[in-house]
Design a protein around this motif. Structure first.
Motif, PDB file in Angstrom:
ATOM      1  N   LEU A  18       0.820  -1.208   0.000  1.00  0.00           N
ATOM      2  CA  LEU A  18       0.000   0.000   0.000  1.00  0.00           C
ATOM      3  C   LEU A  18       0.856   1.261   0.000  1.00  0.00           C
ATOM      4  CD1 LEU A  18      -2.806  -0.994   2.545  1.00  0.00           C
ATOM      5  CD2 LEU A  18      -3.031  -0.749   0.075  1.00  0.00           C
ATOM      6  N   LEU A  19       1.976   1.231   0.708  1.00  0.00           N
ATOM      7  CA  LEU A  19       2.818   2.415   0.833  1.00  0.00           C
ATOM      8  C   LEU A  19       3.744   2.613  -0.368  1.00  0.00           C
ATOM      9  CD1 LEU A  19       3.840   2.184   4.611  1.00  0.00           C
ATOM     10  CD2 LEU A  19       2.102   3.662   3.576  1.00  0.00           C
ATOM     11  N   ASN A  20       4.204   1.527  -0.963  1.00  0.00           N
ATOM     12  CA  ASN A  20       5.225   1.636  -2.008  1.00  0.00           C
ATOM     13  C   ASN A  20       4.697   1.488  -3.425  1.00  0.00           C
ATOM     14  OD1 ASN A  20       8.165   1.606  -0.698  1.00  0.00           O
ATOM     15  ND2 ASN A  20       6.828   0.333   0.555  1.00  0.00           N
ATOM     16  N   LYS A  21       3.547   0.834  -3.606  1.00  0.00           N
ATOM     17  CA  LYS A  21       3.002   0.574  -4.944  1.00  0.00           C
ATOM     18  C   LYS A  21       4.105   0.033  -5.871  1.00  0.00           C
ATOM     19  CE  LYS A  21      -0.514   4.166  -4.498  1.00  0.00           C
ATOM     20  NZ  LYS A  21      -1.101   5.407  -5.049  1.00  0.00           N
ATOM     21  N   PRO A  22       4.664  -1.134  -5.533  1.00  0.00           N
ATOM     22  CA  PRO A  22       5.861  -1.622  -6.237  1.00  0.00           C
ATOM     23  C   PRO A  22       5.617  -2.200  -7.619  1.00  0.00           C
ATOM     24  CG  PRO A  22       5.134  -3.241  -4.641  1.00  0.00           C
ATOM     25  CD  PRO A  22       4.222  -2.057  -4.480  1.00  0.00           C
ATOM     26  N   TYR A  23       4.363  -2.373  -8.017  1.00  0.00           N
ATOM     27  CA  TYR A  23       4.092  -3.028  -9.296  1.00  0.00           C
ATOM     28  C   TYR A  23       3.772  -2.033 -10.405  1.00  0.00           C
ATOM     29  CZ  TYR A  23       3.490  -6.777  -5.903  1.00  0.00           C
ATOM     30  OH  TYR A  23       3.685  -7.660  -4.856  1.00  0.00           O
ATOM     31  N   ASN A  24       4.070  -0.760 -10.185  1.00  0.00           N
ATOM     32  CA  ASN A  24       3.788   0.271 -11.194  1.00  0.00           C
ATOM     33  C   ASN A  24       4.970   0.406 -12.157  1.00  0.00           C
ATOM     34  OD1 ASN A  24       1.335   0.744  -9.989  1.00  0.00           O
ATOM     35  ND2 ASN A  24       2.059   2.493  -8.805  1.00  0.00           N
ATOM     36  N   PHE A  25       5.040  -0.477 -13.134  1.00  0.00           N
ATOM     37  CA  PHE A  25       6.091  -0.427 -14.147  1.00  0.00           C
ATOM     38  C   PHE A  25       5.475  -0.076 -15.490  1.00  0.00           C
ATOM     39  CE2 PHE A  25       8.072  -3.349 -11.072  1.00  0.00           C
ATOM     40  CZ  PHE A  25       9.320  -2.755 -10.941  1.00  0.00           C
TER      41      PHE A  25
END
Length: 460
Positions: free
Chosen positions: A60-67
């Motif tokens: 929720l904090l990092n949104k790591p899948y936004n590529f």
């Protein structure tokens, strides 16, 4: 459907990570204690729920899948996974400190959980990436784009996506003011652009600033909110980009630094050279019997020597002798420098035609690579006679002289042998793309593509 299910990639990735993390936690418990019977008993049930909650919080904090499609690479995926695991370990460590008085967890079990999770996360990411790239290269899950403003710079965008079909961008045409010179190349003029974007559900509009006016650009940007497409600007940095660009921040002000930083890059100057030496030596050693057979066939299939040498221009304009298996009859250029006219060139021997289609005539150049005159991958070297003519039509060619010429190149794969100076200029734009992507991974990819051309006999 406009977005073609790409929005499902993020929840799918989050679900896969949670499932992988839970399975790895249970597997590590089994490997440590020999059973999973008490996994959901105190104190490990608390740890189990915390690692899940911590992972959700990190997502929720990092949104790591936004590529984006351009950054959706295995390197970025694995680096992102390592960062997520690092944050997760930190949160679990804090949890451990606060619960240390009442619970005692196994360090070995936790360490094994993260090792297994790193392997599992890397595996599923790699598999999904490969499958998705293959799927897009086949023409599915594509993004549609048009280019506004027609010229050499705009053509480079089309060339880029042709080189990398796995990114999944499909070209739908150029738009510009109609005139006698560009009429056949354009899909339409500005008056037709909005209708075309709406009817074809265009996802991205590239605007070339050298060829488009400010009012037209503003109109395209305003319409993007209504038609839901991206607008990307292409600035006329072609000559500078081939030298390398970095962005420096002076406080909050971005400043573009134009330099030849890649020429000083360790990967280019050391790793690439080491790869060239190792690869060329291996090819020459392993292929020696095969090369002897080619030389004998060349020698006895037509009059003349087995090998052919000619002066070419290398890095920084330094001349050198290039070596090939002879594919033409002797004295083929007694009338002066001339380019091959392909299959219709009667100067080429029958055996030479076969060698050119399979690129077998280029193998002696691995000797040039060992000498340091050439690289395995790089723009093809030309004669000064033709370089002078190319530079008159396209001064950008001089940037190709900043790197060592190569046995194979993007231009050689995508375009092949040029029959005239105009085709040399067309091939130039492919090779200029290489200067923006000089790396060992790019070299390996181009070598694989070259082998495919050789096996299929598609050289031209």
């Amino acid at each position: 459907m406009k977005h073609r299910f790409s929005f499902l990639l993020r929840p799918f990735s989050a679900t896969m990570d949670i499932i992988s993390l839970d399975i790895c936690f249970a597997l590590a418990y089994r490997l440590k204690f020999g059973t999973t019977a008490s996994l959901f008993d105190a104190p490990y049930i608390s740890l189990f729920w915390f690692i899940n909650a911590a992972w959700f919080l990190i997502l929720l904090l990092n949104k790591p899948y936004n590529f984006s499609r351009l950054t959706f690479t295995i390197q970025n995926l694995l680096v992102g996974l390592a960062k997520l695991i690092g944050l997760h370990i930190a949160m679990v460590s804090v949890f451990w400190v606060f619960t240390k008085g009442g619970f005692d967890y196994s360090r070995e079990q936790l360490a094994l959980t993260y090792v297994l999770f790193l392997c599992a996360g890397s595996l599923w990411r790699s598999v999904v990436l490969i499958l998705l790239k293959v799927y897009r290269a086949m023409g599915y899950n594509t993004r549609r784009f048009v280019v506004v403003g027609y010229g050499p710079l705009s053509r480079s965008i089309q060339t880029f996506y042709q080189m990398y079909p796995e990114i999944g961008f499909k070209f739908y045409g150029y738009f510009d003011k109609m005139n006698a010179e560009n009429a056949t190349a354009l899909r339409g003029d500005y008056s037709y652009l909005k209708e075309f974007i709406t009817r074809n559900e265009i996802d991205c509009v590239y605007c070339c600033l050298p060829y488009i006016e400010t009012e037209q650009l503003r109109d395209i940007m305003n319409f993007s909110e209504e038609a839901s497409y991206q607008v990307k600007l292409i600035v006329d940095f072609k000559g500078f980009l081939t030298k390398g660009v970095t962005v420096e921040y002076h406080d909050v002000q971005p400043v573009i630094s134009l330099s030849t930083h890649y020429l000083d890059d360790l990967q280019v100057n050391v790793f690439k050279r080491a790869f060239d030496i190792a690869f060329s030596a291996s090819v020459l050693a392993a292929g020696a019997p095969f090369f002897l057979i080619i030389a004998l066939i060349t020698k006895f299939s037509s009059k003349g020597p087995a090998f052919y040498s000619q002066e070419r221009i290398g890095k920084w304009g330094k001349p050198f002798r290039i070596y090939k298996f002879r594919s033409m009859y002797p004295d083929a250029e007694r009338g002066g420098p001339a380019l091959s006219s392909g299959d219709n060139d009667d100067r080429i021997t029958p055996w030479g035609q076969f060698m050119r289609k399979t690129r077998l005539d280029e193998f002696p150049q691995f000797y040039n690579v060992l000498k340091g005159d050439m690289s395995v991958v790089g723009p093809r070297p030309e004669r000064q006679y033709f370089i002078n003519q190319i530079v008159e039509k396209s001064p950008e060619y001089k940037y190709l002289l900043m790197v060592k010429p190569g046995i194979t190149s993007i231009g050689q794969i995508k375009f092949g042998y040029a029959e005239n100076v105009e085709q040399m200029v067309q091939r130039l734009w492919y090779d200029l793309e290489y200067l923006q992507n000089v790396s060992l991974s790019t070299d390996v990819w181009l070598i694989v593509q070259t082998v495919r051309v050789m096996v299929q006999g598609r050289g031209k």
